[in-house]
Design an enzyme around this catalytic site. Structure first.
Site, PDB file in Angstrom:
ATOM      1  N   ASP A 102      49.860  43.962   2.113  1.00 44.99           N
ATOM      2  CA  ASP A 102      48.935  45.216   1.752  1.00 44.99           C
ATOM      3  C   ASP A 102      47.446  44.774   1.682  1.00 44.99           C
ATOM      4  O   ASP A 102      47.214  43.817   0.944  1.00 44.99           O
ATOM      5  CB  ASP A 102      49.383  45.743   0.260  1.00 44.99           C
ATOM      6  CG  ASP A 102      49.163  47.424   0.066  1.00 44.99           C
ATOM      7  OD1 ASP A 102      48.014  47.762   0.500  1.00 44.99           O
ATOM      8  OD2 ASP A 102      50.060  47.547  -0.558  1.00 44.99           O
ATOM      9  N   ASP A 203      45.292  50.021   2.282  1.00 42.85           N
ATOM     10  CA  ASP A 203      44.730  50.557   1.415  1.00 42.85           C
ATOM     11  C   ASP A 203      43.689  51.622   1.441  1.00 42.85           C
ATOM     12  O   ASP A 203      42.813  51.101   1.912  1.00 42.85           O
ATOM     13  CB  ASP A 203      44.740  49.442   0.001  1.00 42.85           C
ATOM     14  CG  ASP A 203      44.822  50.525  -1.245  1.00 42.85           C
ATOM     15  OD1 ASP A 203      45.846  51.169  -1.706  1.00 42.85           O
ATOM     16  OD2 ASP A 203      43.750  50.255  -2.029  1.00 42.85           O
ATOM     17  N   GLU A 245      46.694  54.051   4.903  1.00 41.26           N
ATOM     18  CA  GLU A 245      46.880  55.150   3.565  1.00 41.26           C
ATOM     19  C   GLU A 245      45.683  56.011   3.835  1.00 41.26           C
ATOM     20  O   GLU A 245      44.358  55.642   3.895  1.00 41.26           O
ATOM     21  CB  GLU A 245      46.884  54.465   2.417  1.00 41.26           C
ATOM     22  CG  GLU A 245      47.528  55.513   1.275  1.00 41.26           C
ATOM     23  CD  GLU A 245      46.806  55.061  -0.057  1.00 41.26           C
ATOM     24  OE1 GLU A 245      47.342  55.657  -1.081  1.00 41.26           O
ATOM     25  OE2 GLU A 245      45.994  54.078  -0.286  1.00 41.26           O
ATOM     26  N   HIS A 319      54.775  53.557  -4.778  1.00 36.87           N
ATOM     27  CA  HIS A 319      54.467  52.868  -6.246  1.00 36.87           C
ATOM     28  C   HIS A 319      53.546  53.973  -6.971  1.00 36.87           C
ATOM     29  O   HIS A 319      53.150  53.767  -8.146  1.00 36.87           O
ATOM     30  CB  HIS A 319      53.924  51.641  -5.967  1.00 36.87           C
ATOM     31  CG  HIS A 319      52.698  51.641  -5.318  1.00 36.87           C
ATOM     32  ND1 HIS A 319      52.492  51.835  -3.880  1.00 36.87           N
ATOM     33  CD2 HIS A 319      51.450  51.440  -5.574  1.00 36.87           C
ATOM     34  CE1 HIS A 319      51.253  51.826  -3.648  1.00 36.87           C
ATOM     35  NE2 HIS A 319      50.461  51.548  -4.550  1.00 36.87           N
ATOM     36  N   ASP A 320      52.992  55.023  -6.267  1.00 31.53           N
ATOM     37  CA  ASP A 320      52.114  55.732  -6.825  1.00 31.53           C
ATOM     38  C   ASP A 320      52.486  57.076  -7.270  1.00 31.53           C
ATOM     39  O   ASP A 320      52.082  57.960  -7.747  1.00 31.53           O
ATOM     40  CB  ASP A 320      50.769  56.087  -5.986  1.00 31.53           C
ATOM     41  CG  ASP A 320      50.069  55.034  -5.767  1.00 31.53           C
ATOM     42  OD1 ASP A 320      50.195  54.005  -6.733  1.00 31.53           O
ATOM     43  OD2 ASP A 320      49.223  54.981  -4.745  1.00 31.53           O
TER      44      ASP A 320
HETATM   45  O1  TEU Z   1      45.762  54.493  -3.902  1.00 32.74           O
HETATM   46  C1  TEU Z   1      45.014  55.547  -3.313  1.00 32.74           C
HETATM   47  C2  TEU Z   1      44.678  56.643  -4.164  1.00 32.74           C
HETATM   48  O2  TEU Z   1      44.070  57.563  -3.797  1.00 32.74           O
HETATM   49  C3  TEU Z   1      45.575  56.769  -5.653  1.00 32.74           C
HETATM   50  O3  TEU Z   1      44.743  56.328  -6.410  1.00 32.74           O
HETATM   51  C4  TEU Z   1      46.078  57.914  -5.787  1.00 32.74           C
HETATM   52  O4  TEU Z   1      45.008  58.927  -5.727  1.00 32.74           O
HETATM   53  C5  TEU Z   1      46.742  57.852  -7.041  1.00 32.74           C
HETATM   54  O5  TEU Z   1      47.681  56.881  -7.141  1.00 32.74           O
HETATM   55  C6  TEU Z   1      47.563  59.082  -7.463  1.00 32.74           C
HETATM   56  O6  TEU Z   1      48.161  59.064  -8.430  1.00 32.74           O
HETATM   57  C7  TEU Z   1      45.842  53.126  -3.550  1.00 32.74           C
HETATM   58  C8  TEU Z   1      47.031  52.465  -4.231  1.00 32.74           C
HETATM   59  O7  TEU Z   1      48.155  53.046  -3.446  1.00 32.74           O
HETATM   60  C9  TEU Z   1      47.053  52.503  -5.531  1.00 32.74           C
HETATM   61  O8  TEU Z   1      48.131  51.951  -6.169  1.00 32.74           O
HETATM   62  C10 TEU Z   1      45.603  51.885  -6.109  1.00 32.74           C
HETATM   63  O9  TEU Z   1      45.601  51.960  -7.375  1.00 32.74           O
HETATM   64  C11 TEU Z   1      44.562  52.513  -5.152  1.00 32.74           C
HETATM   65  O10 TEU Z   1      44.667  52.635  -4.016  1.00 32.74           O
HETATM   66  C12 TEU Z   1      43.291  51.631  -5.584  1.00 32.74           C
HETATM   67  O11 TEU Z   1      43.382  50.488  -4.843  1.00 32.74           O
END
Ligand code: TEU
Ligand code: CA
Length: 549
Positions: A102, A203, A245, A319-320
């Site tokens: 990542d 990311d 992403e 994971h989000d």
């Molecule tokens: O997530 C991108 C992102 O836009 C997220 O913040 C999203 O809006 C949120 O998780 C929705 O609940 C990426 C990663 O996947 C995330 O884990 C990180 O926190 C974020 O980038 C910052 O690096």
């Protein structure tokens, strides 16, 4: 350069996402680690996946669970050492598994050496590695908000300047306009390529070309210029899988990102289907029922638009995101059936499927006391909404439905203490349902969700129609069925899913009895047109050419 541009290996691949902190702890400190992942490679090989996407394991103060990197070329001691990482790459190879790492390139941690230098003075050679604007204390350059709440601008008194951060205060945005930043990043990526990684997940890549003066975050005007340079300087020198992403991706943008000429990435994660169950124009915490027909339309749109001129990634979870079985399935009475239905629905489509750890077991959301949540975003929304006067019960309902910690509870390996995840105290509580839902139990049960995923992965490898077939949505207006057909040469693959928990008669009238039932999540019934709650089937029809002698 790739040898065969027309069918790169990742078109038939299935990727498994490991969130290392929650996967397997090997030294009883309650935190998953690289050696823990090594212990579970047999399990992943049994499932049949081709690659692991590993969420960040680089050195980090862990303000955002590793998405705040302080050294891109070292491993966080919490996860192990660089030698462990090298060993993981080699051991995984022996299990026919590649490691995708990542890359968090939009921002670094404020504890990164570059930022430590950058904030020393305006003249420091690293100052321009970040995004600064002059201003006065208390009046930031504009009203842009950070993703995790609060202003996107943070005041640094000794410089009389603000720095820009799209995420947490401890995640200052890198300045991609600066060619030196880009060159450092490319060096670092090539270094990882030499270590033998199989690919990269990028990311929030659509946010790197931000233009804060115009309040632009995603899709800035130089975005594709930067990505093409990045790809040319790094990925194109290897045979990698790359996935960006991109929350702001439309199908037109995705065709650029995943151009078959290989000029950008292999594919992107797009999120159009993911934001559906929230109130229009509001935040994800503002819950709304899933508009089912719209879901069908959006998935159809992506399948059709990218056909032969781009490549989809297929996912329900990461994971989000909350657990899909709790979100759009039924995590109670029909947990097994609905988890399988959602798997069948997705895995019949064109693209590279991603399975998030525990999804293959039908792991569910949790409901914790607020003090037991660990995620920075969850805490922030709780605080902000409390200040704004929301009812606590409403805030908690949103958190139960959407908190990122739903995905981050420890992997449920068996029914022993802490689900076999750790012998210590886990950094986040285990979901109390682990005695019922765990890998050990499902490996033994041929009717488990695990075996469904395993079967779907094997089918994708066996039948070209999964990777190559076109897509036609069937019954677009039907309120219960999600059905489609994929066609490739002589093969037709029908996927028919009863999306809800009621028995339904299917209006399709094909001659099912003449087709091969590739997969079903119920025992074969006598009435082929009746679908049980969440029943899902895959039929294959082949135009066998009968040779007459
Ligand atoms: O997530 C991108 C992102 O836009 C997220 O913040 C999203 O809006 C949120 O998780 C929705 O609940 C990426 C990663 O996947 C995330 O884990 C990180 O926190 C974020 O980038 C910052 O690096
Ligand atoms: Ca550990």
């Amino acid at each position: 350069m790739r040898e065969d541009k027309h069918s790169p290996w990742w078109k038939k691949a299935v990727v498994y996402q490991v969130y290392p902190k929650s996967f397997q702890d090997s030294n009883s400190d309650g935190i998953g680690d690289l050696n823990g992942i090594m212990q579970r490679l047999d399990y992943l090989e049994e499932l049949g996946i081709d690659a692991i996407w590993l969420s960040p394991v680089c050195k980090s103060p862990q303000d955002d669970n590793g998405y705040d990197i302080s050294d891109y070329q070292d491993i966080d001691p919490m996860f192990g050492t660089l030698e462990d990482m090298e060993r993981l790459i080699q051991e995984a190879q022996k299990h026919h598994i590649k490691i995708i790492i990542d890359l968090v390139l939009n921002h670094s941690s404020d504890e990164h050496f570059w930022f430590q230098e950058a904030k020393k003075s305006r003249e420091n050679p690293y100052h321009d590695y970040y995004v600064w604007r002059d201003g006065e204390e208390g009046t930031p350059p504009n009203d842009m908000r950070a993703c995790f709440g609060g202003s996107a601008w943070e005041w640094v008194p000794q410089l009389g300047q603000y720095y820009f951060h799209q995420f947490a205060v401890k995640q200052p945005d890198l300045n991609w306009e600066n060619p030196k930043v880009r060159a450092e990043i490319y060096d670092m990526i090539r270094w990882w390529m030499e270590k033998g990684v199989g690919g990269f997940r990028l990311d929030v890549i659509d946010q790197i070309a931000k233009e804060p003066d115009r309040k632009i975050t995603n899709n800035g005007s130089r975005l594709h210029e930067f990505i093409q340079e990045l790809s040319q300087e790094t990925f194109q020198k290897g045979d990698l899988i790359t996935v960006g992403e991109a929350w702001g991706a439309t199908t037109d943008l995705a065709k650029l990102y995943s151009n078959p000429d290989g000029s950008e990435f292999s594919m992107v994660f797009q999120f159009e289907h993911i934001g559906l169950d929230q109130q229009q124009g509001k935040e994800k915490w503002d819950l709304a029922p899933l508009p089912f027909k719209k879901l069908k339309k959006i998935m159809e749109h992506w399948q059709k638009e990218l056909f032969q001129c781009g490549w989809n990634s297929l996912f329900w979870n990461n994971h989000d995101l909350p657990r899909i079985v709790s979100r759009w399935g039924d995590d109670k009475e029909y947990r097994t059936e609905s988890a399988k239905m959602l798997a069948v629905l997705l895995h019949g489509m064109q693209g590279t499927p991603y399975i998030y750890q525990g999804e293959e077991l039908g792991m569910t959301n949790v409901r914790y006391d607020i003090k037991d949540y660990r995620d920075i975003e969850t805490w922030n929304v709780y605080r902000e909404r409390t200040e704004q006067g929301y009812e606590t019960s409403d805030i908690m309902a949103s958190i139960y439905a959407k908190s990122r910690d739903n995905a981050r509870t420890p992997m449920q390996w068996d029914d022993s203490a802490n689900a076999g995840f750790t012998k210590g105290e886990p950094w986040i509580k285990v979901n109390p349902n682990y005695q019922e839902i765990n890998a050990k139990r499902q490996l033994r049960d041929p009717d488990s969700v695990f075996h469904c995923y395993k079967a779907l992965i094997a089918l994708r490898k066996k039948h070209d129609v999964f990777a190559e077939g076109d897509f036609e949505l069937l019954l677009p207006e039907d309120p219960a069925f999600f059905a489609y057909v994929r066609t490739y040469l002589g093969e037709r693959l029908y996927v028919i899913c009863n999306f809800y928990g009621k028995t339904e008669a299917c209006p399709l009238t094909e001659a099912w009895e003449n087709m091969q039932l590739l997969y079903s999540n119920y025992p074969k019934g006598t009435d082929l047109n009746t679908y049980q709650p969440f029943e899902a089937r895959m039929y294959l029809s082949t135009n066998d050419i009968v040779l007459v002698e």
